[in-house]
Write a protein that holds these residues in place. Structure first.
Motif, PDB file in Angstrom:
ATOM      1  N   LEU A  64      66.578   3.778  61.106  1.00 25.29           N
ATOM      2  CA  LEU A  64      67.305   2.797  61.923  1.00 25.29           C
ATOM      3  C   LEU A  64      68.760   2.806  61.492  1.00 25.29           C
ATOM      4  CD1 LEU A  64      64.997  -0.366  61.931  1.00 25.29           C
ATOM      5  CD2 LEU A  64      65.557   1.143  63.859  1.00 25.29           C
ATOM      6  N   GLN A  65      69.650   3.116  62.415  1.00 23.79           N
ATOM      7  CA  GLN A  65      71.068   3.197  62.058  1.00 23.79           C
ATOM      8  C   GLN A  65      71.606   1.805  61.743  1.00 23.79           C
ATOM      9  OE1 GLN A  65      73.248   5.793  64.498  1.00 23.79           O
ATOM     10  NE2 GLN A  65      75.216   5.298  63.600  1.00 23.79           N
ATOM     11  N   ARG A  66      72.309   1.697  60.588  1.00 27.96           N
ATOM     12  CA  ARG A  66      72.870   0.397  60.197  1.00 27.96           C
ATOM     13  C   ARG A  66      74.317   0.312  60.641  1.00 27.96           C
ATOM     14  NH1 ARG A  66      72.064  -1.250  53.914  1.00 27.96           N
ATOM     15  NH2 ARG A  66      70.234  -2.555  54.168  1.00 27.96           N
ATOM     16  N   ASN A  67      75.034   1.401  60.408  1.00 29.12           N
ATOM     17  CA  ASN A  67      76.419   1.534  60.885  1.00 29.12           C
ATOM     18  C   ASN A  67      76.676   3.025  61.035  1.00 29.12           C
ATOM     19  OD1 ASN A  67      77.056   2.538  58.293  1.00 29.12           O
ATOM     20  ND2 ASN A  67      77.139   0.436  57.536  1.00 29.12           N
ATOM     21  N   GLY A  68      77.912   3.405  61.295  1.00 27.16           N
ATOM     22  CA  GLY A  68      78.214   4.807  61.609  1.00 27.16           C
ATOM     23  C   GLY A  68      77.729   5.786  60.564  1.00 27.16           C
ATOM     24  N   ASP A  69      77.809   5.399  59.295  1.00 29.71           N
ATOM     25  CA  ASP A  69      77.489   6.393  58.278  1.00 29.71           C
ATOM     26  C   ASP A  69      76.339   5.968  57.368  1.00 29.71           C
ATOM     27  OD1 ASP A  69      78.728   4.428  56.946  1.00 29.71           O
ATOM     28  OD2 ASP A  69      80.406   5.633  56.204  1.00 29.71           O
ATOM     29  N   VAL A 107      59.537  12.641  54.043  1.00 33.01           N
ATOM     30  CA  VAL A 107      60.700  11.753  54.164  1.00 33.01           C
ATOM     31  C   VAL A 107      61.919  12.578  54.539  1.00 33.01           C
ATOM     32  CG1 VAL A 107      62.336  10.372  52.805  1.00 33.01           C
ATOM     33  CG2 VAL A 107      59.881   9.988  52.548  1.00 33.01           C
ATOM     34  N   GLN A 108      62.107  13.700  53.830  1.00 32.21           N
ATOM     35  CA  GLN A 108      63.298  14.517  54.081  1.00 32.21           C
ATOM     36  C   GLN A 108      63.273  15.114  55.490  1.00 32.21           C
ATOM     37  OE1 GLN A 108      63.171  16.992  50.578  1.00 32.21           O
ATOM     38  NE2 GLN A 108      64.576  15.651  49.461  1.00 32.21           N
ATOM     39  N   LYS A 109      62.079  15.563  55.903  1.00 30.06           N
ATOM     40  CA  LYS A 109      61.981  16.160  57.254  1.00 30.06           C
ATOM     41  C   LYS A 109      62.244  15.102  58.329  1.00 30.06           C
ATOM     42  CE  LYS A 109      58.788  19.919  56.336  1.00 30.06           C
ATOM     43  NZ  LYS A 109      57.369  20.138  56.135  1.00 30.06           N
ATOM     44  N   LYS A 110      61.660  13.924  58.139  1.00 27.39           N
ATOM     45  CA  LYS A 110      61.825  12.861  59.135  1.00 27.39           C
ATOM     46  C   LYS A 110      63.307  12.478  59.256  1.00 27.39           C
ATOM     47  CE  LYS A 110      59.778   9.356  61.499  1.00 27.39           C
ATOM     48  NZ  LYS A 110      58.601   9.361  62.337  1.00 27.39           N
ATOM     49  N   ALA A 111      63.987  12.374  58.118  1.00 28.47           N
ATOM     50  CA  ALA A 111      65.408  12.025  58.144  1.00 28.47           C
ATOM     51  C   ALA A 111      66.197  13.127  58.857  1.00 28.47           C
ATOM     52  CB  ALA A 111      65.920  11.829  56.718  1.00 28.47           C
ATOM     53  N   GLU A 112      65.919  14.379  58.479  1.00 31.39           N
ATOM     54  CA  GLU A 112      66.678  15.502  59.057  1.00 31.39           C
ATOM     55  C   GLU A 112      66.468  15.626  60.560  1.00 31.39           C
ATOM     56  OE1 GLU A 112      65.598  18.889  56.610  1.00 31.39           O
ATOM     57  OE2 GLU A 112      66.466  17.833  54.887  1.00 31.39           O
ATOM     58  N   SER A 113      65.252  15.287  61.012  1.00 32.45           N
ATOM     59  CA  SER A 113      64.968  15.477  62.441  1.00 32.45           C
ATOM     60  C   SER A 113      65.821  14.560  63.307  1.00 32.45           C
ATOM     61  CB  SER A 113      63.485  15.252  62.728  1.00 32.45           C
ATOM     62  OG  SER A 113      63.187  13.889  62.521  1.00 32.45           O
ATOM     63  N   SER A 114      66.402  13.518  62.715  1.00 30.30           N
ATOM     64  CA  SER A 114      67.307  12.708  63.530  1.00 30.30           C
ATOM     65  C   SER A 114      68.731  12.705  62.962  1.00 30.30           C
ATOM     66  CB  SER A 114      66.764  11.287  63.715  1.00 30.30           C
ATOM     67  OG  SER A 114      66.220  10.816  62.536  1.00 30.30           O
ATOM     68  N   GLY A 115      69.084  13.778  62.269  1.00 33.75           N
ATOM     69  CA  GLY A 115      70.485  13.973  61.867  1.00 33.75           C
ATOM     70  C   GLY A 115      70.890  13.241  60.601  1.00 33.75           C
ATOM     71  N   TRP A 116      69.900  12.754  59.820  1.00 35.13           N
ATOM     72  CA  TRP A 116      70.235  12.045  58.580  1.00 35.13           C
ATOM     73  C   TRP A 116      69.770  12.844  57.377  1.00 35.13           C
ATOM     74  CZ3 TRP A 116      73.357   7.992  59.080  1.00 35.13           C
ATOM     75  CH2 TRP A 116      73.393   7.337  60.310  1.00 35.13           C
ATOM     76  N   LEU A 117      70.275  12.419  56.215  1.00 34.50           N
ATOM     77  CA  LEU A 117      69.887  13.086  54.965  1.00 34.50           C
ATOM     78  C   LEU A 117      69.426  12.018  53.984  1.00 34.50           C
ATOM     79  CD1 LEU A 117      70.124  15.750  53.117  1.00 34.50           C
ATOM     80  CD2 LEU A 117      72.300  14.764  52.370  1.00 34.50           C
ATOM     81  N   TYR A 118      68.248  12.232  53.370  1.00 32.48           N
ATOM     82  CA  TYR A 118      67.847  11.391  52.234  1.00 32.48           C
ATOM     83  C   TYR A 118      68.217  12.193  50.987  1.00 32.48           C
ATOM     84  CZ  TYR A 118      65.138   8.757  48.881  1.00 32.48           C
ATOM     85  OH  TYR A 118      64.782   8.005  47.775  1.00 32.48           O
ATOM     86  N   PRO A 119      69.291  11.829  50.272  1.00 33.60           N
ATOM     87  CA  PRO A 119      69.843  12.737  49.260  1.00 33.60           C
ATOM     88  C   PRO A 119      68.947  13.093  48.059  1.00 33.60           C
ATOM     89  CG  PRO A 119      71.515  11.155  49.943  1.00 33.60           C
ATOM     90  CD  PRO A 119      70.209  10.699  50.536  1.00 33.60           C
ATOM     91  N   VAL A 158      72.149   9.030  54.593  1.00 31.38           N
ATOM     92  CA  VAL A 158      73.548   9.335  54.932  1.00 31.38           C
ATOM     93  C   VAL A 158      73.545  10.405  56.027  1.00 31.38           C
ATOM     94  CG1 VAL A 158      74.406   8.778  52.610  1.00 31.38           C
ATOM     95  CG2 VAL A 158      73.759  11.138  53.141  1.00 31.38           C
ATOM     96  N   PRO A 159      74.661  10.562  56.737  1.00 29.75           N
ATOM     97  CA  PRO A 159      74.676  11.595  57.783  1.00 29.75           C
ATOM     98  C   PRO A 159      74.453  12.989  57.182  1.00 29.75           C
ATOM     99  CG  PRO A 159      76.544  10.116  58.017  1.00 29.75           C
ATOM    100  CD  PRO A 159      75.918   9.791  56.697  1.00 29.75           C
ATOM    101  N   ALA A 160      73.628  13.789  57.829  1.00 32.00           N
ATOM    102  CA  ALA A 160      73.409  15.159  57.345  1.00 32.00           C
ATOM    103  C   ALA A 160      74.711  15.944  57.494  1.00 32.00           C
ATOM    104  CB  ALA A 160      72.304  15.819  58.157  1.00 32.00           C
ATOM    105  N   PRO A 161      75.043  16.815  56.538  1.00 31.86           N
ATOM    106  CA  PRO A 161      76.294  17.576  56.662  1.00 31.86           C
ATOM    107  C   PRO A 161      76.229  18.544  57.841  1.00 31.86           C
ATOM    108  CG  PRO A 161      74.990  18.350  54.802  1.00 31.86           C
ATOM    109  CD  PRO A 161      74.289  17.146  55.332  1.00 31.86           C
TER     110      PRO A 161
END
Ligand code: FAD
Length: 493
Positions: A84-89, A104-116, A236-239
Motif C-alpha cells: 500500500l503506497q504511503r507517499n511517493g517514495d 516478500v521480495q517477489k511481491k514487492a518487486e511485482s509492483s515496482g517496490w523493493l524490500y531492502p 522503497v521504490p525499486a531502482p
C-alpha cells in the motif's frame, strides 16, 4: 490447531544449519491464526511447559532447536498483503510471520517496490528475519531489517497480544518502560545500561538506547521476548537500473584502498553493496568458474543503483576508481542487465555451494565467525584472522560484507584435532573483535551456540540486565529458553 508428534513427521524441526544434532521435542504445534498462538500460550501458562519458536530452520546458531521444549511452527501463518503506497517514495506491506523472505521480495518487486533486507539465504521466514534483525549485502546502503519495520504484533509468553507500531511505546526519561497488558497486568522494566558497539552492524543481545522504542527491543531479540506473528514492512521504490561488478586486485593493499575510496564516495561513486572474496574463496569458485584469475589477492563485488540517464557517467566513475587502485580491470566482470546480474549472483552463490560440498567430504564441520568491528579496526582483525589461520596451517576462507567491516572467517578443519584447536581459538577471535570495539555477531545472532560468549561483550551485569528484561516479559521462563541468555543468569537476577 494441528499438533504432530510422530517422530518421522517432526524430525526436521530438530535441526537448523548449526550442525547441532541433539535436539528433541514431545511435539510440534502449527497455529493458523494469531489467536491460536495466544490461546496455546495462555492455556499452558503456569504448567511448566516450555516452547521454542520455529521459522524455516536456516538459522546458523541452533535458535529454533528444541531441547525437550514443544515447538511452535510458524509456517501456516503465511498471509501476505499487497503493498500500500504511503507517499511517493514509500509503501507498506503487511505480512504474517511465516511468509518466506523470497515471496516478500517477489511481491514487492511485482509492483515496482523493493524490500531492502537481503540475507543471502532467501528461504527464511520474515518473522525470523525480524527476530534476528537479519541483514545482507544491501545493508551497506539500507541498514539491517530493523530500519524497515514499521509495526509488529507479538504474542507474549502469557498469551497477551501486543500491537507495537513504531513510536507508540517509548522508554521514559527515567529509562523505564511501563506497559499495561490485558491478561497479565502491568509490565515494568529498565532499558539496559550498556552501550552498543560502534559497528555499522550488530546483532548480539538486546538493543539499548536512551528513550528507545519498544519495537527495537523485539527486533533482534531472537524470540526470547515473544512470538512475532505479524509485521508491517517498509518498502522503497525499486531502482530503475543497477550496476553490478566483480573486480580483482593484484594486492590486498590495493583492494583495501579501493574499498576505502568507494566508501568515501570518491569521484562520485555511491556503492549500494561492497562484498569481499579472499584468494582462498576464489580458489573454491575457480573449481567451476575457471576464468577466475590465478594471480589475484582478492576480489570485491560492488553494486550501485542508477538510472538509464546516469549509467554511463557512473560506470566511468567506477572505472576511474578501479584504475586509481590498480585493479585488474581487464579481468573484471561488469553486469548491467538482469540476465548478466543473475549470472553474477550464481557466481557468488558458488562459494557456499563449493564449500558445503567440500565440507561434506570432511569428518568435521566448519568453524565460522560473524564478527564486525569499527571501520578503522577492520584491517587489524583481518590480519589477525589470517595470521592465526596460517600459523596453525588451517584451510580457511574469508569473505563477506567488507563495506560494513564485517567478513566471515570459515575454518575448514580436516581432522578432529584441527577442529578442537579452531574451536578453542574461537574465543581468541571473540576477544580480539571485542577489544577492537566490535561485536560478537553482526548478523547471524547468538542462539544457543554462542550464548556462552555473550558475556565477553556485555560482562556479567549486562547479561543480568537482559535476563531481568526477559523475566519481566516471561516470568515463568517459557519461550526460547537457552537462546541468547545462558540459563544460570536467570537465577542470578
Ligand atoms: C547459506 C546461509 C546464508 C545465510 N546468510 C545470512 C545473511 O546473509 N544474513 C543474515 O542475517 N543471516 C543469514 N543466514 C542466517 C539465517 O538465514 C537467518 O538468521 C534467518 O533469519 C533465519 O530464518 P529462519 O526462518 O530459517 O529461522 P529459524 O532458523 O527457524 O529460527 C531462527 C531464530 O528465530 C526465532 N524465530 C523464528 N521465528 C520467530 C518468530 N516469528 N518470532 C520470534 N522468534 C522467531 C527462532 O526461535 C530462532 O531462534 C544465512 C543462513 C544460511 C544457511
Amino acid at each position: 490447531m494441528i499438533y504432530k508428534d510422530d517422530p518421522a513427521l517432526i524430525r526436521s524441526f530438530l535441526e537448523d544449519t548449526s550442525n547441532i544434532k541433539t535436539g528433541h521435542t514431545p511435539g510440534v504445534y502449527f497455529p493458523e491464526s494469531i489467536e491460536d498462538v495466544s490461546e496455546l500460550l495462555r492455556e499452558n501458562a503456569g504448567t511448566g511447559k516450555r516452547f521454542v519458536i520455529s521459522g524455516n530452520g536456516t538459522g546458523t546458531t541452533g535458535g529454533r532447536i528444541p531441547f525437550g521444549d514443544l515447538v511452535i511452527a510458524m509456517e501456516k501463518l503465511d498471509r501476505i498483503d499487497a503493498p500500500l503506497q504511503r507517499n511517493g517514495d514509500q509503501a507498506v506491506m503487511t505480512v504474517k510471520a511465516g511468509v518466506l523472505l523470497e515471496d516478500v521480495q517477489k511481491k514487492a518487486e511485482s509492483s515496482g517496490w523493493l524490500y531492502p533486507p537481503d540475507p543471502t539465504e532467501k528461504l527464511c521466514f520474515i518473522g525470523s528475519t525480524i527476530a534476528n534483525n537479519s541483514s545482507g549485502a544491501r545493508t551497506y546502503k539500507y541498514g539491517p531489517t530493523r530500519d524497515h519495520i514499521a509495526r509488529i504484533t507479538v504474542v507474549l509468553a502469557g498469551g497477551d497480544i501486543l500491537d507495537i507500531p513504531r513510536g507508540k511505546y517509548r522508554a521514559g526519561k527515567d529509562g523505564m518502560f511501563r506497559i499495561d497488558l490485558a491478561l497479565t497486568g502491568r509490565l515494568e522494566f529498565n532499558v539496559p545500561g550498556y552501550t552498543l558497539p560502534l559497528t555499522s552492524k550488530h546483532n548480539a543481545g538486546y538493543y539499548s538506547s536512551d528513550g528507545m522504542d519498544l519495537i527495537d527491543l523485539f527486533i533482534g531479540s531472537e524470540g526470547t521476548l515473544g512470538v512475532i506473528v505479524e509485521a508491517d514492512l517498509l518498502l522503497v521504490p525499486a531502482p530503475e537500473k543497477t550496476i553490478s561488478c566483480l573486480v580483482y586486485f593484484p594486492s590486498l593493499d590495493d583492494l583495501f584502498d579501493f574499498v576505502q575510496k568507494a566508501k568515501r564516495k570518491t569521484g562520485g561513486v555511491d556503492p549500494g553493496a561492497l562484498e569481499f572474496f579472499d584468494p582462498n574463496s576464489l580458489d573454491f569458485i575457480r573449481r567451476v568458474y575457471t576464468e577466475v584469475p590465478e594471480e589475484t589477492a582478492g576480489a570485491v563485488y560492488f553494486e550501485q543503483e542508477t538510472t538509464m540517464d546516469k549509467e554511463d557517467e557512473q560506470l566511468e566513475a567506477w572505472f576511474e576508481l578501479m584504475e586509481s587502485s590498480n585493479a585488474l580491470t581487464e579481468e573484471s566482470w561488469v553486469a548491467l542487465d538482469a540476465d548478466e546480474q543473475r549470472a553474477m549472483k550464481a557466481f557468488r552463490h558458488e562459494l557456499p555451494a563449493q564449500v558445503n560440498e567440500w565440507i561434506g567430504t570432511q569428518p568435521e564441520s566448519k568453524i565460522s565467525t560473524d564478527m564486525a568491528v569499527p571501520d578503522d579496526a577492520f584491517a587489524e582483525l583481518y590480519h589477525f584472522y589470517r595470521s592465526t589461520c596460517e600459523k596453525h596451517g588451517f584451510r580457511y576462507i574469508i569473505f563477506g560484507h567488507i563495506g560494513n567491516s564485517h567478513v566471515h572467517l570459515n575454518i575448514l578443519p580436516s581432522s578432529h584435532d584441527e577442529f578442537k584447536t579452531a574451536k578453542a581459538l574461537y574465543r581468541d577471535f571473540v576477544k580480539k573483535a571485542v577489544d577492537l570495539g566490535g561485536t560478537l555477531s553482526a548478523e547471524h545472532g547468538i542462539g544457543k551456540l554462542k550464548a556462552g560468549y555473550l558475556v565477553s561483550m556485555f560482562g556479567d551485569e549486562g547479561i543480568r540486565e537482559m535476563a531481568r528484561i526477559k523475566k519481566a516479559f516471561d516470568p515463568n521462563l517459557v519461550l526460547n529458553i537457552g537462546n541468547l541468555i545462558p540459563e544460570h543468569y536467570y537465577r542470578a537476577c
